[in-house]
Structures are given as structure tokens and as C-alpha cells.
Design a protein around this motif. Structure first.
Motif, PDB file in Angstrom:
ATOM      1  N   ALA A  38       0.853  -1.185   0.000  1.00  0.00           N
ATOM      2  CA  ALA A  38       0.000   0.000   0.000  1.00  0.00           C
ATOM      3  C   ALA A  38       0.881   1.224   0.000  1.00  0.00           C
ATOM      4  O   ALA A  38       1.794   1.339   0.804  1.00  0.00           O
ATOM      5  N   ALA A  39       0.601   2.151  -0.919  1.00  0.00           N
ATOM      6  CA  ALA A  39       1.416   3.358  -1.003  1.00  0.00           C
ATOM      7  C   ALA A  39       1.172   4.232   0.220  1.00  0.00           C
ATOM      8  O   ALA A  39       0.061   4.362   0.711  1.00  0.00           O
ATOM      9  N   GLN A  75      -0.733   8.218  -6.239  1.00  0.00           N
ATOM     10  CA  GLN A  75      -0.184   7.071  -5.521  1.00  0.00           C
ATOM     11  C   GLN A  75       0.130   5.919  -6.487  1.00  0.00           C
ATOM     12  O   GLN A  75       1.099   5.181  -6.288  1.00  0.00           O
ATOM     13  N   LEU A  76      -0.652   5.777  -7.533  1.00  0.00           N
ATOM     14  CA  LEU A  76      -0.346   4.771  -8.560  1.00  0.00           C
ATOM     15  C   LEU A  76       0.967   5.107  -9.263  1.00  0.00           C
ATOM     16  O   LEU A  76       1.799   4.217  -9.508  1.00  0.00           O
ATOM     17  N   TYR A  77       1.163   6.379  -9.583  1.00  0.00           N
ATOM     18  CA  TYR A  77       2.419   6.777 -10.207  1.00  0.00           C
ATOM     19  C   TYR A  77       3.601   6.464  -9.278  1.00  0.00           C
ATOM     20  O   TYR A  77       4.639   5.972  -9.722  1.00  0.00           O
ATOM     21  N   ALA A  93       3.215   2.971 -11.777  1.00  0.00           N
ATOM     22  CA  ALA A  93       2.315   3.011 -12.929  1.00  0.00           C
ATOM     23  C   ALA A  93       2.726   4.131 -13.892  1.00  0.00           C
ATOM     24  O   ALA A  93       3.286   5.145 -13.479  1.00  0.00           O
ATOM     25  N   ARG A  94       2.415   3.933 -15.167  1.00  0.00           N
ATOM     26  CA  ARG A  94       2.692   4.928 -16.198  1.00  0.00           C
ATOM     27  C   ARG A  94       1.364   5.463 -16.747  1.00  0.00           C
ATOM     28  O   ARG A  94       0.442   4.696 -17.023  1.00  0.00           O
ATOM     29  N   ARG A  95       1.292   6.763 -16.931  1.00  0.00           N
ATOM     30  CA  ARG A  95       0.048   7.389 -17.383  1.00  0.00           C
ATOM     31  C   ARG A  95      -0.484   6.762 -18.665  1.00  0.00           C
ATOM     32  O   ARG A  95      -1.675   6.464 -18.784  1.00  0.00           O
TER      33      ARG A  95
END
Length: 215
Positions: A3-4, A104-106, A110-112
């Protein structure tokens, strides 16, 4: 499970809208580790943990990097204010919830350009909200926000009068949505109604130009 971390927030509104979920359990239906996302929460995962939420008038965005397998879910609602537009005082609450999850995904890798976004919820189920269709406003907001930010919507199941239970597997991208009877979910809908009252009380204490710091 990864979890971020979330930076500390000074605003009571920010705390209300962007808490990471800690509600882990073993899901007997799918026989795997799961985490339940309650109103005002989000969760980001880099493994096969199942993300689960129950939605009435609230909306959840399920966002996944389809290449890396990292993904997350939020669960949010707008205050029942009548101002309109993505950048209005009311809409900033939903904007904050979306920005928290995406950022938080980045941070989790994660990539846009690889994001796959699916949105759910926005049913007309909250009692005492007949003059303001909260579910419709939440649904309209999330679609407007994603369009303004240039994110395509891969799938949506919004509106209607039925609560939904959403199961999301970020690792595989699989999503299952069950439409439910409102009478079967008194605790979840009571929690959502309480959350709506908290939002309105918080919004009434905020100055129109302040309170939430977007990034």
C-alpha cells in the motif's frame, strides 16, 4: 501487499476524503486475500490482493497499469452542494480523491499512458436526497474529470437505483460487479449516508476558496 504511503494532511476535509484502507480480510467467495474500501478511502496494490467495495450513491474508480499490473481503487462522494463544474468548490472534493489515487499509482510505478480506467456506482439510493441527485452528480463528475484530464474510460456501470458490490483484481484486471437489493445492505448504506452528512458538515465549515490542497 504494497500500500502506497500517504503524506500527512492538515485539512480535516483531506483526511476525510483520502484515507488509505486497512480493512483486510480473507474473501471466502474467491478464496484469496482482500481489502474492503469504505467511503472516503482508497487502496493501491502491486500483488494479487482483491479490492472490494460496496457502492450506493458513491463512485469508485478502478485504475490499473495494464502492463505493470499495479492498480488501485477509490470510493468517493461529492458534498451535496449545488455548484457545478469540475473546478467548483464542491467538485474539488472528488478531484482530490481522484488525484490522490492516480498520484499514488504513479509512485507505485504506474505509467500514465498505460492506465486502464473503469468506473462504477452513482445509484439513486440515499434517502433524504430527493432534491439533489447525488448519484447522478457523482457519475457526471467522474466522467467529466476523466475527460478533462485526457483519460479514456475503458468501461463504466453508473447510475440506476441498485447498489453494487465491486470486486477488482489489479494484477489481472478482472472486475466483477454484482447489483444488489438495498434492503440487503443496511450497514453499508447507513455508512454511506453518514459519510454524506460528514462531507456536508465539513463543506459548510470550509471557505469557498480554501481547505483542500490539490497537486
Amino acid at each position: 501487499m504494497n500500500a502506497a504511503a500517504v503524506p500527512a494532511q492538515s485539512s480535516d476535509a483531506a483526511t476525510l476524503l483520502a484515507a488509505p484502507s486497512r480493512h483486510f480480510y480473507f474473501d471466502t467467495t474467491f478464496r484469496r486475500r482482500a481489502v474492503k474500501i469504505l467511503p472516503g478511502e482508497f487502496h493501491v496494490s502491486t500483488d494479487d490482493t482483491l479490492l472490494v467495495t460496496v457502492l450506493g450513491s458513491c463512485v469508485a474508480a478502478c485504475i490499473r497499469d495494464r502492463v505493470r499490473g499495479v492498480g488501485g481503487m477509490n470510493h468517493f462522494m461529492l458534498p451535496a452542494r449545488k455548484d457545478a463544474g469540475v473546478l467548483s468548490a464542491s467538485m474539488r472534493y472528488g478531484t482530490y480523491a481522484m488525484e490522490m489515487l492516480i498520484n499514488q499509482l504513479y509512485r507505485a510505478g504506474a505509467r500514465r499512458e498505460q492506465l486502464e480506467i473503469k468506473v462504477f456506482g452513482g445509484a439513486a439510493v440515499l434517502p433524504g436526497m430527493s432534491t439533489i441527485d447525488v448519484g447522478e452528480r457523482n457519475s457526471r463528475f467522474v466522467l467529466d474529470y476523466l475527460r478533462e484530464e485526457g483519460f479514456p474510460v475503458a468501461a463504466q456501470d453508473l447510475g440506476d437505483v441498485h447498489p453494487r458490490k465491486v470486486y477488482f483484481s489489479p494484477a489481472s484486471g478482472d472486475i466483477m460487479v454484482r447489483r444488489l437489493r438495498a434492503s440487503a445492505l443496511p450497514e453499508d448504506l447507513a455508512r454511506e449516508a453518514s459519510y454524506a452528512r460528514q462531507l456536508d458538515n465539513t463543506a459548510s465549515r470550509q471557505a469557498i476558496g480554501g481547505g483542500l490542497q490539490l497537486f
